[in-house]
Scaffold this active site. Structure first.
Site, PDB file in Angstrom:
ATOM      1  N   LYS A 176      -2.609   5.631  -6.773  1.00 49.45           N
ATOM      2  CA  LYS A 176      -3.836   5.279  -6.134  1.00 49.45           C
ATOM      3  C   LYS A 176      -4.447   4.502  -7.112  1.00 49.45           C
ATOM      4  CE  LYS A 176      -2.674   6.184  -1.967  1.00 49.45           C
ATOM      5  NZ  LYS A 176      -1.275   6.939  -1.958  1.00 49.45           N
ATOM      6  N   ILE A 177      -5.760   3.963  -6.725  1.00 48.98           N
ATOM      7  CA  ILE A 177      -6.466   3.294  -7.492  1.00 48.98           C
ATOM      8  C   ILE A 177      -7.299   3.923  -8.481  1.00 48.98           C
ATOM      9  CG2 ILE A 177      -8.734   1.828  -7.875  1.00 48.98           C
ATOM     10  CD1 ILE A 177      -8.105   0.654  -4.984  1.00 48.98           C
TER      11      ILE A 177
END
Length: 352
Positions: A176-177
């Protein structure tokens, strides 16, 4: 197979090691460690929200959100056809029924088709910000107001998209980011919901910890070591998002006009760089031979065995799933790396 250019790689070049070492050195490694509260406060503040409640995964965050809102057996929740299956599973875990709505051209839920799926049993809508594209939340919130529905935002792929629903849920998985390796967090402005989320994630202990549990709950707690990594990531979130915007810009420029490719609409934040590709299987094989990893789009929920509906081939979500893929997208991707990926994609289509 190991790829020189993987789809995702966590960027752990901030204060992650310092914070984890501090947690270990202090002996506070459980969910009771002060790092957990520091991360929750930092992420809530970043998003301009009053309360953050961390947990063990993005799926856990969605499940807690639905339970905290009182969703259960006999209820229905509107869920996109085009999403990762955890969105639908969270509804199923509560005993409620997911009701699916096809996607629009941006892959997000088609807000013009939500109303036709609302019934007296509908209790909530779960918009998903697919690949970092913000849903039309004005339309979602208007419908929620009209029909007295709750809104759970699945923001697993959209750190940096500011929440407006009752509860927003983020994943902290390694791709994820921002990441904690594993983990998730719920954001809400409602103090009662925040309390219920925290209560449910920690086995619904009573205040006196008497081992009398008045409801079914979960052990969905985040450890202090996970929170330490996540806190260091939040401190660099603006920098991470800026780097990802540059990655999006380079792909857009480098792949524009390539015959056989269809570029997707811009993203509010970049999680993965998605596109549509003719001869997708051949392209993926070619890129794998160049040590470039790719991943496929999500499949429609109505194609999944536990939610099967024979009309799934007619869905727009299916059309995108048939030819969509995403390219390496992570902050460790240098301009030189990206130029190589772009060059190889162009070479496959004879566009060099």
């Amino acid at each position: 197979m190991s790829f020189k250019y993987p789809v995702s790689r966590p960027a752990l070049d901030g204060r992650e090691l310092e914070y984890v070492t501090g947690a270990v050195g202090d002996g506070w490694i459980s969910s009771q460690g002060p790092m957990v509260a520091r991360f929750e406060r930092a992420f809530a503040d970043y998003n301009g929200v009053a309360h953050g409640v961390s947990c063990s995964s993005g799926t856990a965050a969605l499940t807690l959100a639905l339970r905290a809102l009182g969703i259960g057996p006999g209820d229905e929740v509107i869920v996109p056809e085009f999403t990762m299956i955890a969105s639908a599973w969270a509804v199923t875990y509560t005993g409620a029924t997911p009701v699916f709505v096809d996607c629009g051209d941006d892959l997000n839920i088609d807000v013009t088709r939500i109303e036709e799926k609302i019934t007296p049993r509908t209790k909530a809508v779960m918009p998903v910000h697919i690949y970092g594209r913000r849903c039309d939340m004005d339309a979602v919130m208007d419908l929620a107001y009209q029909y007295n529905l709750r809104v759970v935002e699945d923001s697993a792929e959209a750190h940096g998209v500011r929440p407006v629903g009752d509860i927003a849920c983020y994943s902290l998985f390694a791709n994820k980011i921002i990441t904690a390796g594993e983990g998730g967090i719920c954001l809400t402005d409602d103090p009662r919901l925040a309390g219920q989320l925290a209560h449910l994630r920690a086995m619904a202990f009573t205040r006196d910890h008497s081992f009398l549990h008045k409801k079914v709950a979960y052990n969905f707690r985040m450890t202090a070591m996970q929170a330490a990594v996540a806190l260091a990531q939040v401190e660099r979130l603006d920098e991470i998002l800026a780097t990802r915007r540059e990655i999006e810009r380079r792909y857009d420029e480098g792949l524009a006009g390539v015959p056989g490719l269809t570029l997707m609409p811009p993203r509010d934040v970049l999680w993965m760089y998605d596109l549509r590709a003719e001869r997708r299987a051949e392209l993926r094989e070619f890129l794998a031979g160049e040590s470039i990893e790719t991943r496929l789009f999500f499949k429609p929920m109505s194609q999944q065995p536990m939610y099967f509906h024979p009309d799934w081939p007619s869905l727009k979500a299916h059309t995108f799933a048939e030819d969509g893929l995403y390219l390496p997208t992570h902050t460790g991707l240098t301009a030189t790396d990206q130029d190589f990926v772009i060059d190889r994609v162009r070479a496959f289509y004879g566009a060099n």
